[in-house]
Design a protein around this motif. Structure first.
Motif, PDB file in Angstrom:
ATOM      1  N   ARG A 211      -4.057   5.782  -4.495  1.00 27.68           N
ATOM      2  CA  ARG A 211      -3.860   7.140  -5.021  1.00 27.68           C
ATOM      3  C   ARG A 211      -2.426   7.379  -5.463  1.00 27.68           C
ATOM      4  N   SER A 212      -1.460   7.165  -4.540  1.00 28.93           N
ATOM      5  CA  SER A 212      -0.060   7.471  -4.849  1.00 28.93           C
ATOM      6  C   SER A 212       0.791   6.237  -4.613  1.00 28.93           C
ATOM      7  N   THR A 213       1.983   6.240  -5.218  1.00 31.54           N
ATOM      8  CA  THR A 213       2.916   5.154  -4.925  1.00 31.54           C
ATOM      9  C   THR A 213       3.781   5.536  -3.742  1.00 31.54           C
ATOM     10  N   GLY A 214       4.337   4.549  -3.109  1.00 28.94           N
ATOM     11  CA  GLY A 214       5.301   4.799  -2.043  1.00 28.94           C
ATOM     12  C   GLY A 214       6.677   5.035  -2.648  1.00 28.94           C
ATOM     13  N   THR A 215       7.710   5.043  -1.778  1.00 24.31           N
ATOM     14  CA  THR A 215       9.058   5.328  -2.268  1.00 24.31           C
ATOM     15  C   THR A 215       9.976   4.115  -2.152  1.00 24.31           C
ATOM     16  N   GLY A 216       9.406   3.006  -1.722  1.00 23.01           N
ATOM     17  CA  GLY A 216      10.235   1.803  -1.559  1.00 23.01           C
ATOM     18  C   GLY A 216      10.803   1.333  -2.886  1.00 23.01           C
ATOM     19  N   PRO A 217      12.000   0.693  -2.844  1.00 24.36           N
ATOM     20  CA  PRO A 217      12.646   0.302  -4.112  1.00 24.36           C
ATOM     21  C   PRO A 217      11.806  -0.633  -4.954  1.00 24.36           C
ATOM     22  N   ILE A 218      10.978  -1.467  -4.358  1.00 21.01           N
ATOM     23  CA  ILE A 218      10.237  -2.419  -5.198  1.00 21.01           C
ATOM     24  C   ILE A 218       9.011  -1.786  -5.844  1.00 21.01           C
ATOM     25  N   THR A 219       8.731  -0.508  -5.528  1.00 25.13           N
ATOM     26  CA  THR A 219       7.556   0.111  -6.143  1.00 25.13           C
ATOM     27  C   THR A 219       7.832   0.558  -7.581  1.00 25.13           C
ATOM     28  N   THR A 220       9.082   0.500  -8.018  1.00 24.08           N
ATOM     29  CA  THR A 220       9.447   1.036  -9.333  1.00 24.08           C
ATOM     30  C   THR A 220       8.661   0.381 -10.450  1.00 24.08           C
ATOM     31  N   SER A 221       8.574  -0.922 -10.426  1.00 21.41           N
ATOM     32  CA  SER A 221       7.972  -1.622 -11.553  1.00 21.41           C
ATOM     33  C   SER A 221       7.253  -2.874 -11.064  1.00 21.41           C
ATOM     34  N   MET A 222       6.096  -3.121 -11.643  1.00 19.34           N
ATOM     35  CA  MET A 222       5.304  -4.285 -11.230  1.00 19.34           C
ATOM     36  C   MET A 222       5.922  -5.568 -11.814  1.00 19.34           C
ATOM     37  N   PRO A 223       6.233  -6.519 -10.945  1.00 14.73           N
ATOM     38  CA  PRO A 223       6.745  -7.789 -11.488  1.00 14.73           C
ATOM     39  C   PRO A 223       5.606  -8.559 -12.165  1.00 14.73           C
ATOM     40  N   ARG A 224       5.855  -9.066 -13.354  1.00 12.80           N
ATOM     41  CA  ARG A 224       4.809  -9.802 -14.060  1.00 12.80           C
ATOM     42  C   ARG A 224       5.255 -11.244 -14.284  1.00 12.80           C
TER      43      ARG A 224
END
Ligand SMILES: [Fe+2]
Length: 581
Positions: A211-224
């Motif tokens: 549903r929602s994202t967390g606030t951790g720094p790695i949640t900003t962008s999905m590594p591809r």
């Protein structure tokens, strides 16, 4: 907790309304401690990450034993926190916005699932009251029952410009816990109570819900991986991992069976084979309200002249009113005298029958009956209920559970299937102080049995609603599924309501000549045994399987069971063997 599971009262309340108020979970000392820290830090958010020595009481709330005990039953074990806690209204931009939620269109990540006694409300907001909140204080509001709404909530209800009398704000005391399904339409109004009360909200979801994202720094962008660079935009859309801010919500692929394309402006695409019918002549607010509540009031169906004619007829025939039995079911809160009725209104002598015959096949009513249950309904010769001051109330009866197909409410593919509907024409005003009709809105979809205290009105649990009406209004209710009854009559003037009961094309409501095997089949049934006759009967009124002859099998023997339950409506049901008589 000193008990294994939620009571039927709690289950019924949450199931019917979509929320549950649990009073007094925190003691005054605990509330004072939380408030002192909020006063000290001035912090509106980030309360779980306050410095050591301040954050602990909030972290304890996160997994408060009573909260966990309820969420394990309401959502299911393994639930997670979905969003960091916040004080409702701490961000003024969140106030006075359109409400969000409602079960249509469905969002499985917050939806209310119920099957075979198992419930999973996939999203729940837990609100801790750190202040008293009076009624009409503003702040958190919700629209009860909308976790089961089959019809999209009208914009006027969401905006509050015409809420159809449905939006509620729940009064709370310091230390209370309010549990609200996230599929319930909800939002926050500007506080009217000053200083603004403190309501601390935590949102939880079932295990596995995205549903929602967390606030951790790695949640900003999905590594591809590098090879994604060679993919088309549409291909990349299918290769996303949830939980990152650029993949939550996920990308939308628009399809037509021949092409695919992404469109960031479309949050969700879910085609259907059905189209909303703008030519159905159905008022969509009426349809929404009926599906949500199980009743509907049409205003001003009768004009003054018609009302005058009907009331004059009753004045003349007053001496023919018969006082029937007391309908209180023995409950003191409903006690009073028997119910006065004027019967057989359609066959009264001319001209007195005329204002009542106009109620039959009236286009305004028939159109509602058609969309509520389909064509082919029938009725009989109706009665006027003429309660006087002191007439007993009527014990509340019927409910969505236990299921009885011949009276059930079902919604499927945009249609209401209601098998039993009563239309009550009001010949006089009915105000709350008068008494009269009341019901449990939403109970036509109940999955739990109606609690005895609600039926007797001794413990109505805030679920029972009196319906105010004016002379000339017509009330429809799902009489076999919506839990309903009456308050004792207290009005100086007598009640004057014409009850017209409609049965669907599919089920018989009460006996009749063709119930008898001989009438239905003639010589075919000659010489049959009782067991054979039991299956050769015509359609009868069955009261939860207990009022018709039915076959039992034991040790390879078939016998007929004639044992009766309560509430028999048909006089044409045999009470014992018939063969050879
Ligand atoms: Fe009834």
């Amino acid at each position: 907790m000193d008990r294994d599971q939620m009571s039927n009262e709690e289950n019924y309340h949450f199931d019917v309304t979509g929320f549950l108020h649990v009073p007094g979970v925190l003691n005054p000392g605990e509330v004072a401690r939380l408030n002192a820290i909020l006063d000290e830090t001035g912090s509106d958010d980030a309360i779980l990450s306050l410095p050591e020595g301040q954050r602990e009481p909030f972290r304890e709330l996160l997994i408060h034993p009573q909260l966990v005990w309820y969420l394990n039953q309401i959502t299911g074990q393994g639930f997670n926190l979905d969003r960091l806690p916040e004080l409702i209204g701490s961000d003024p931009r969140s106030l006075d916005q359109a409400l969000e939620g409602g079960a249509e269109p469905r969002d499985s990540g917050t939806a209310y699932f119920f099957k075979n006694g198992r419930r999973h409300c996939e999203g729940v907001r837990a609100i801790w009251a750190l202040s008293d909140v009076s009624e009409n204080a503003g702040g958190f509001v919700l629209v009860p029952h909308t976790h089961k709404a089959n019809v999209e909530i009208p914009e006027d209800v969401l905006s509050g410009s015409d809420d159809l009398g449905l939006t509620r704000q729940i009064a709370l005391k310091e230390g209370d816990l309010l549990l609200v399904g996230l599929s319930i339409a909800q939002g926050a109004l500007a506080w009217k109570q000053k200083p603004a009360p403190r309501l601390l909200s935590f949102e939880y979801v079932g295990r596995g819900v995205i549903r929602s994202t967390g606030t951790g720094p790695i949640t900003t962008s999905m590594p591809r991986p590098d090879w994604h660079a060679d993919l088309t935009e549409e291909q990349r859309a299918t290769q996303h991992q949830p939980g990152y801010r650029d993949t939550t919500p996920p990308p939308t692929l628009i399809t037509d069976g021949k092409t695919t394309r992404t469109d960031p402006t479309v949050p969700r695409f879910h085609p259907s084979i059905y189209c909303r019918d703008a030519n159905s002549a159905i008022d969509e607010k009426e349809f929404f309200f009926w599906d949500l509540c199980g009743y509907l009031v049409l205003r001003n169906v009768m004009n003054e002249a018609w009302l005058g004619e009907a009331n004059d007829a009753i004045d003349v025939l007053e001496d023919q009113i018969v006082v029937g039995t007391d309908t209180s079911g023995g409950h003191t809160s409903l006690a009073g005298t028997g119910r006065p009725e004027l019967r057989q209104l359609l066959s009264l002598p001319e001209p007195y029958c005329n204002p009542f015959r106009r109620m039959i096949a009236h286009p305004v009513v028939e159109h509602r009956l058609n969309w509520m249950g389909g064509s082919g309904v029938r009725t009989g010769n109706p009665s006027l209920f003429a309660s006087v001051k002191g007439t007993s109330g009527h014990k509340l009866h019927t409910n969505g559970e236990p299921i009885n197909p011949s009276r059930q409410y079902v919604f499927q593919n945009g249609r209401s299937y209601c098998e039993a509907i009563t239309a009550t024409w009001q010949l006089r005003d009915v105000n709350e102080e008068d008494g009269g009709f009341c019901c449990v809105p939403g109970s036509h979809k109940a999955n739990y049995q109606v609690p005895p205290g609600v039926q007797s009105l001794d413990e109505p649990m805030g679920l029972v609603k009196h319906i105010d009406m004016k002379a000339g209004d017509v009330l429809f209710f799902a009489d076999g599924a919506n839990c309903h009854g009456t308050y004792p009559w207290k009005g100086e003037l007598s009640r004057r309501g014409v009850l017209i009961k409609y049965s669907s094309r599919t089920f018989n409501r009460s006996g009749g000549d063709l119930v008898y095997p001989q009438n239905r089949w003639g010589d075919v049934v000659e010489g049959m045994t009782d067991a054979q006759l039991a299956v050769m009967r015509g359609p009868d009124r069955d009261n939860f399987g207990r009022n018709v002859p039915r076959l039992d099998v034991a040790d390879g023997e078939v016998t007929v069971n004639y044992e009766r339950g309560g509430g028999l409506y048909s006089a044409d049901t045999p009470t014992g063997p018939l063969a050879g008589r």
